[in-house]
Design a protein around this motif. Structure first.
Motif, mmCIF file in Angstrom:
data_model
loop_
_atom_site.group_PDB
_atom_site.id
_atom_site.type_symbol
_atom_site.label_atom_id
_atom_site.label_comp_id
_atom_site.label_asym_id
_atom_site.label_seq_id
_atom_site.Cartn_x
_atom_site.Cartn_y
_atom_site.Cartn_z
ATOM 1 N N LEU A 181 2.397 6.992 -1.328
ATOM 2 C CA LEU A 181 3.351 7.958 -1.873
ATOM 3 C C LEU A 181 2.748 8.733 -3.040
ATOM 4 O O LEU A 181 2.970 9.933 -3.190
ATOM 5 N N GLU A 182 1.992 8.028 -3.859
ATOM 6 C CA GLU A 182 1.355 8.694 -4.992
ATOM 7 C C GLU A 182 0.417 9.798 -4.508
ATOM 8 O O GLU A 182 0.439 10.928 -5.020
ATOM 9 N N ASN B 244 0.826 -1.222 0.000
ATOM 10 C CA ASN B 244 0.000 0.000 0.000
ATOM 11 C C ASN B 244 0.853 1.262 0.000
ATOM 12 O O ASN B 244 0.346 2.352 -0.283
ATOM 13 N N ARG C 55 3.179 2.370 -1.892
ATOM 14 C CA ARG C 55 3.361 3.094 -3.161
ATOM 15 C C ARG C 55 2.147 3.951 -3.486
ATOM 16 O O ARG C 55 2.272 5.037 -4.042
ATOM 17 N N HIS C 56 0.976 3.449 -3.129
ATOM 18 C CA HIS C 56 -0.226 4.257 -3.325
ATOM 19 C C HIS C 56 -0.212 5.462 -2.394
ATOM 20 O O HIS C 56 -0.615 6.562 -2.769
#
Lengths: 63, 150
Positions: free
Chosen positions: B28-29, B23, B25-26
């Motif tokens: 961070l996005e 999760n 990476r989401h």
């Protein structure tokens, strides 16, 4: 609100929202940070403004 | 940043406390999305402050003093963006098999940088994105330090 109430609220929120997250946007592969935030707009603006100030007032003593 | 994205950010950061590396990476996005929004606000604020300071200052020292809060906001954004990139690098190096927790520490640093950015925006009287308020409210519950875990 004490920390127990905060914790319970967060748990409830997380459970509900995680389901929605997976259903919606998380189907897509996440983008890289620099794909989302390609240019530092404020940094470029500062550089431009500082250069302009330097022409009028001279160099800064602040380094 | 719309409401659903703000909610996703809260959910993601909450899930991170449970160790959900996938999760991150989401998170961070969305944290980068918040940064883009803040970046535009800070750029506009810097231009406004510069216009006044440029016209009214009598010396470079005077100009620098008038621009101090705007420049600090830019610095905080640079640190925040750098923290996001560091967290992403840590995730890239992350190994599920070894249970490497370095990415979790890096994410804590993102939260800390977000807190610093929020404080700076507040002091400069720059409108704070709603997502930052949500982010800090949730993050404060986990109270970790942005330091390497031994």
């Amino acid at each position: 609100m004490n920390w127990v109430a905060l914790l319970l609220e967060a748990i409830a929120t997380t459970a509900n929202i995680a389901a929605k997250a997976i259903e919606d946007d998380w189907d897509d592969a996440p983008k890289r940070v620099f794909e989302v935030w390609k240019q530092e707009q404020s940094r470029a603006v500062r550089a431009h403004n500082t250069a302009e100030a330097e022409k009028k007032f001279g160099p800064s003593d602040e380094g | 940043m719309n409401l659903s994205k703000s909610i996703l950010l809260i959910a993601t950061l909450s899930l991170l406390a449970c160790g959900g590396a996938s999760n991150a990476r989401h998170a961070l996005e969305y944290a980068a999305d918040v940064g883009v929004e803040a970046d535009a606000k800070v750029a506009a604020y810097h231009n406004e402050a510069h216009a006044v300071a440029y016209a009214e200052s009598t010396s470079r020292a005077d100009y620098d003093a008038r621009m101090r809060s705007a420049n600090k906001a830019v610095d905080a954004l640079i640190v925040y963006r750098s923290a996001l990139k560091s967290a992403e690098d840590a995730l890239d190096a992350h190994s599920e098999a070894t249970g490497d927790a370095s990415w979790q520490m890096a994410m804590t640093c993102v939260i800390q940088a977000a807190g610093q950015l929020r404080s700076t925006l507040y002091l400069a009287k720059i409108p704070i994105p709603k997502a930052f308020e949500d982010l800090m409210k949730t993050a404060s519950m986990f109270g970790r330090d942005c330091e390497p875990q031994l």
